[in-house]
Design an enzyme around this catalytic site. Sequence first.
Site, PDB file in Angstrom:
ATOM      1  N   CYS A   1      -2.925   7.552   4.957  1.00  0.00           N
ATOM      2  CA  CYS A   1      -2.901   7.148   3.554  1.00  0.00           C
ATOM      3  C   CYS A   1      -4.184   7.520   2.821  1.00  0.00           C
ATOM      4  O   CYS A   1      -4.161   7.835   1.636  1.00  0.00           O
ATOM      5  CB  CYS A   1      -2.678   5.645   3.456  1.00  0.00           C
TER       6      CYS A   1
ATOM      7  N   GLU B   1       0.871  -1.176   0.000  1.00  0.00           N
ATOM      8  CA  GLU B   1       0.000   0.000   0.000  1.00  0.00           C
ATOM      9  C   GLU B   1       0.906   1.223   0.000  1.00  0.00           C
ATOM     10  O   GLU B   1       1.653   1.460   0.956  1.00  0.00           O
ATOM     11  CB  GLU B   1      -0.924   0.045   1.211  1.00  0.00           C
TER      12      GLU B   1
END
Length: 536
Positions: free
Chosen positions: A303, A269
């Site tokens: 994120c 990620e």
Amino acid sequence: MIDDAAVGSVIDPEQPEATYVLEPDVVAPLVARVVTSHEAGTHRSICPFTGAPLATFSLSSPADVAGAVERARAAQRSWAHVPVRERAGVLGRFGRIVLDRQSEVLDLIQMEVGKSRRSAFEEVADAAQLARHFAVRGPRYLAPRRLAGMLPLLTGVRVHRRPVGVVGVIAPWNYPLTLALSETLPALLAGDAVVLKPDPQTTLTALWVAEVLEDAGLPAGLFQVVAGGGDVGAELIEHVDHVAFTGSTATGRKVAARAGERLVGATLELGGKNPLYVAADADVRTAVPSVIRACFASSGQMCLSAERLVLHEDVADEFLARFVPAVRALRLGAGLDYSADMGSLVSADQLAKVEAHVDDALALGARVLAGGVHRSDIGPYFYAPTILDDVPSAALCTREETFGPVVSVTRVASDDEAVRVMNQTEYGLHASVYSTDVARARRIAARVEAGSVAINDGYALLWGSVSAPLGGWKSSGLGRRHGAASIEALTEAQTIVVDRGARIGVTLDALYGLDEGRPSELLTSALHLMRRLRLR
């Protein structure tokens, strides 16, 4: 020029002289869990609230990393044969302990990262939910699947999920509890062992996880923590059977390259430049508090944070008239309680990056609607939540991930234009669409180049839906976490095929042993029949 009114209000800590130190009897048993031979030096973390030292611990050497993986591999061989229900029981107990001891880990998270307690609690809730989900649903994810075989009734096919072995987790500092567990829990359930390399700044939280897993009944050696920087992470990749990395796209490319050379799996990620679109028919009143959370939770160091605010021109003025004063009113503070809305940035480096992005935008003609200033009156790394308007496309904060409490505003005249703006980035991690017409929002979402899209929410409902896969497109990563996707990533598929006809002498080999021409005729007839009956 920044108007003083744009700065916003502040909550000073109730005890301004507080030093935010951890007692030795808290730190000592945690740092003792680091896998180290005491030959690689030490690291001293700081408390972002004050910039003062927080904890000192020994670092792991390359030999320590190799040793940790070797011990994990030995422990994993036995763990893989433990019934999955017993493995699930460990996760269930872990989730309960996290909730019972949440005050401990909330303090650790706040003092290591500097986030508000509200944002820290999101990690506690996530840990408990993730543990519950895999404890309850995980055994079903791991159950063998029956599939159709070549010859109906005569062929039996089952697909099994086998553990990969040792999973290396390289976790960043921004969500030290959540991102330490996102792959760890499904890996342990699947029968893997885990070696975790956290960011040096958030090593204490990772060590707390190790302590709680042990208290939950996890056998020794199955979860170990190695401490250090990028060199330790690189060494870990050399030894594990799967690597799970969360971090920057630049580093993720290197991780993927090395994993590819070793032919081991990788779950990545990576970065994002997440857009949030407020459509013409959005309910502005209810959208504002949700958008604030999407932009400024964890001081924007998330994120999934929204960094690009895309507003339909029909509602832009009304939205900003509510949004700007609400952002200015956010309460900043460093208390270990729920009094502050937003906390600190994590470090001097992170502060410098945020300041550089804002200064660059202003130099290119952008305007500050809120924030835009370093709040050194609260602590060394506090930065006011910031809204920038009229930001040119050449500005750093429109192209690069800021990872701080800064959002830029872009006005659009249509949904089509909004989609074009949202997709004008190399990243594709997450996006949000706000509209009272859910069908319309779904159509917009389907055109957005991102791994996930939330409708009428920023990120919380997405992240909390732990049965659904989560991950990025384009330069935002590879693979998925959560739900069945995690289990599939952290296991190997093994297909076992059985010829049931062997018991009655009707086998494929027997068919091929018939007179010349007969096997092809029989199989051709069978294939035509299967086609007509629409058999799989």
